[in-house]
Design a protein around this motif. Structure first.
Motif, PDB file in Angstrom:
ATOM      1  N   UNK A  87      45.772 -13.831  -2.708  1.00 47.57           N
ATOM      2  CA  UNK A  87      45.823 -12.378  -2.870  1.00 47.57           C
ATOM      3  C   UNK A  87      45.369 -11.978  -4.278  1.00 47.57           C
ATOM      4  N   UNK A  88      44.492 -10.995  -4.331  1.00 46.05           N
ATOM      5  CA  UNK A  88      44.124 -10.403  -5.622  1.00 46.05           C
ATOM      6  C   UNK A  88      45.053  -9.200  -5.858  1.00 46.05           C
ATOM      7  N   UNK A  89      45.829  -9.217  -6.931  1.00 48.66           N
ATOM      8  CA  UNK A  89      46.861  -8.188  -7.111  1.00 48.66           C
ATOM      9  C   UNK A  89      46.348  -6.760  -7.147  1.00 48.66           C
ATOM     10  N   UNK A  90      45.072  -6.572  -7.531  1.00 48.16           N
ATOM     11  CA  UNK A  90      44.573  -5.201  -7.674  1.00 48.16           C
ATOM     12  C   UNK A  90      43.883  -4.651  -6.438  1.00 48.16           C
ATOM     13  N   UNK A  91      43.863  -5.438  -5.381  1.00 48.21           N
ATOM     14  CA  UNK A  91      43.210  -4.958  -4.164  1.00 48.21           C
ATOM     15  C   UNK A  91      44.242  -4.559  -3.115  1.00 48.21           C
ATOM     16  N   UNK A  95      41.012  -3.652   1.325  1.00 44.88           N
ATOM     17  CA  UNK A  95      39.992  -4.153   0.390  1.00 44.88           C
ATOM     18  C   UNK A  95      39.889  -5.682   0.449  1.00 44.88           C
ATOM     19  N   UNK A  98      37.802  -6.420   3.470  1.00 43.52           N
ATOM     20  CA  UNK A  98      36.385  -6.105   3.192  1.00 43.52           C
ATOM     21  C   UNK A  98      35.761  -7.192   2.328  1.00 43.52           C
ATOM     22  N   UNK A  99      36.526  -7.645   1.333  1.00 45.52           N
ATOM     23  CA  UNK A  99      36.035  -8.678   0.426  1.00 45.52           C
ATOM     24  C   UNK A  99      35.720  -9.967   1.187  1.00 45.52           C
TER      25      UNK A  99
END
Lengths: 301, 254
Positions: A87-91, A95, A98-99
């Protein structure tokens, strides 16, 4: 024909054999449980399959294409969630999808997948992943594993942090996808849950496969057992033993597993004037079978 | 490769940190010129209002985080367990870093131009500035020299980050390399004094980059090399550092 073939794969760290001639297959539409104690080699095996780790010998192929540390074109059609969700904390959840969908020309439909993996609610919305609970992250991790419409999904402890309803729904989703032909390789310590889900089991201990079987075959050696409550459990136990049935007093119940059929036991109790108040059938138990198997394996070493 | 780049840009533009860095890069030269009257000069304008220091620091942090962050977030596994080779993934990270460096420079340039307009309006960049040429030419050289130095430090930072999987040590070293020029200069001088062959030490080459554009004889007296030799040694060091960083990245089991 098997979709994933792991043939005679070994991996050694110093003197420790993390994978010792590991071989098994996963066929399309099958759900395979990879089970074993901590440090048995489950995650190592999954990492080798996903090209994250080199292996010293053997061969891994997916859909006929080899997978090695340096050559893993075949991973295009494999989704995975290994150890913890990526997990990317800012997405936000959307998102993330989509990534990860940029990798493929044929991603899953976002809205449908979000609904199925329950990441479509108000809890998710525009919130960044850093605000998600463990269960929410886990559900997102599962959605990420499925976003590229994979043919094989590798899930390491997918039920981590999920509440009972989510576990139930995840089971239903995996079964639905498997019915559509998607193969699954799943490891979990929640053996009761795994037992409800998997078609085949691969049992690994000390880096070695000690059993591969379908669930039916796995339990075929287990005779059905029954738990009885009677008007006099002590007398019932003595009677069972006098008939040479394997009987024990388990948690206040009389457990019998040596009789040929249930009717035989009921008749014997009735003839002895014992009143039966409850009968419970105990079918094969993955946890018990696994523990027995591991104990035998450890004794053999 | 295009997909990888798209993904890297997507991740970058979704981070508010990027916008903060760019905003600060814009504000830094402006603030320097606004606060310090001594900086309201042509020298300050061609040096991006000292904004190159900020660009340098931000670039080092971006570089250090580009890979260590993937380990920290646990996203390194899905990043590597795809059909793409590790070489392509590594290259996509480098290209993103380069893009961020350039964006930082653009922001610093815009801030400098606004600062010039507000505080040094009399200064004409088209006029001959020094022996090198016009203000624009000197500014261009500052940009190129800073960028070359950034590549050098970034290579080192990337190498350290890949070795220790953490950005802290790498950023620390990068900062020392940026702000500790007098210390590096002393270390380099001592090394060369001890054994002339040590004029090839990386600190000396790095310091030589900062002095590019200096008249040839003066340059040679300080750096012990011609500018062309420094540039050749620079390329060799660059290949070694980025090559080693890539090899570690390529071989690492995750």
């Amino acid at each position: 024909m098997a979709l994933l073939e792991v043939k005679d794969v070994s991996k050694q760290y110093g003197r420790k054999k993390a994978m010792d001639h590991v071989s098994f297959e996963v066929a399309a539409g099958h759900i395979v449980g990879l089970i074993g104690p901590n440090g048995a080699g489950k995650s190592t095996t999954m990492r080798a399959i996903t090209g994250l780790m080199s292996y010293s010998s053997g061969q891994i192929t997916f859909d006929g294409q080899p997978i090695t540390f340096s050559n893993h074109q075949a991973l295009d059609k494999i989704g995975n969630l290994i150890e913890y969700p990526a997990i990317y904390p800012n997405l936000t959840a959307l998102e993330h999808l989509k990534l990860y969908a940029m990798d493929t020309k044929t991603p899953a439909d976002f809205q449908t997948l979000m609904k199925k993996t329950q990441i479509d609610g108000d809890n998710f919305g525009k919130r960044k992943a850093k605000q998600f609970s463990l269960g929410m992250k886990q559900r997102l991790g599962i959605a990420i594993a499925l976003i590229r419409n994979p043919k094989l999904v590798i899930l390491d402890e997918p039920m981590n942090g999920l509440d009972p309803q989510s576990v139930h729904d995840l089971r239903a989703l995996i079964r639905e996808l498997a019915d559509d032909g998607v193969a699954f390789l799943i490891s979990s310590h929640l053996l009761d849950e795994l037992q409800k889900l998997v078609d085949d089991v691969v049992i690994i201990n000390h880096g070695k496969i000690i059993e591969t079987a379908t669930m039916t075959a796995f339990f075929s050696h287990d005779k059905t057992r029954w738990l009885f409550d009677t008007s006099d459990n002590r007398a019932a136990l003595d009677l069972a033993k006098s008939r040479a049935w394997a009987a024990t007093l388990t948690d206040g119940h009389v457990e019998i597993d040596g009789a040929d059929n249930l009717q035989q036991v009921i008749t014997a109790f009735n003839d002895a004037g014992l009143i039966i108040t409850a009968i419970q059938t105990v079918t094969g138990n993955l946890e018990k079978s696994l523990l027995d198997m591991l104990a035998n394996d450890d004794k053999g070493e | 490769m295009l997909t990888l780049m798209k993904q890297e840009y997507y991740k970058a533009v979704k981070q508010s940190r990027l916008y903060i860095w760019l905003a600060l890069s814009f504000i830094f030269p402006l603030a320097i010129m606004a606060v310090f009257k001594t900086q309201r000069s042509g020298e300050s304008v061609v040096a991006f209002g000292q904004g190159t220091l900020y660009v340098f620091l931000a670039g080092i942090i971006v570089t250090a985080l580009s890979i260590s962050q993937e380990f920290g977030f646990g996203t390194i596994r899905p990043l590597l367990s795809r059909r793409f080779s590790r070489g392509m993934i590594f290259a996509s990270k480098l290209l993103l870093n380069l893009s961020v460096y350039l964006a930082l420079f653009v922001a610093a340039f815009l801030g400098t131009m606004l600062g010039k307009l507000l505080f040094v309006s009399h200064f004409d960049l088209n006029q001959s500035f020094n022996a090198i040429g016009t203000g624009w030419q000197v500014m261009g050289l500052t940009f190129i020299a800073t960028l070359l130095q950034m590549f050098f430090i970034a290579g080192l930072v990337l190498l350290i980050t890949n070795l220790v999987k953490s950005s802290g040590a790498a950023i620390g070293l990068g900062v020392v390399m940026i702000v500790g020029t007098p210390i590096l200069s002393s270390i380099s001088a001592m090394l060369i004094h001890a054994a002339p062959i040590l004029k090839w030490n990386p600190f000396n080459i790095y310091l030589g980059l900062a002095m590019l554009g200096m008249p040839g004889s003066a340059y040679k007296a300080v750096v012990h090399f011609s500018q062309n030799t420094v540039l050749s040694a620079y390329v060799v060091y660059l290949l070694m550092m980025y090559g080693a960083a890539y090899l570690i990245f390529k071989k690492r089991s995750v």
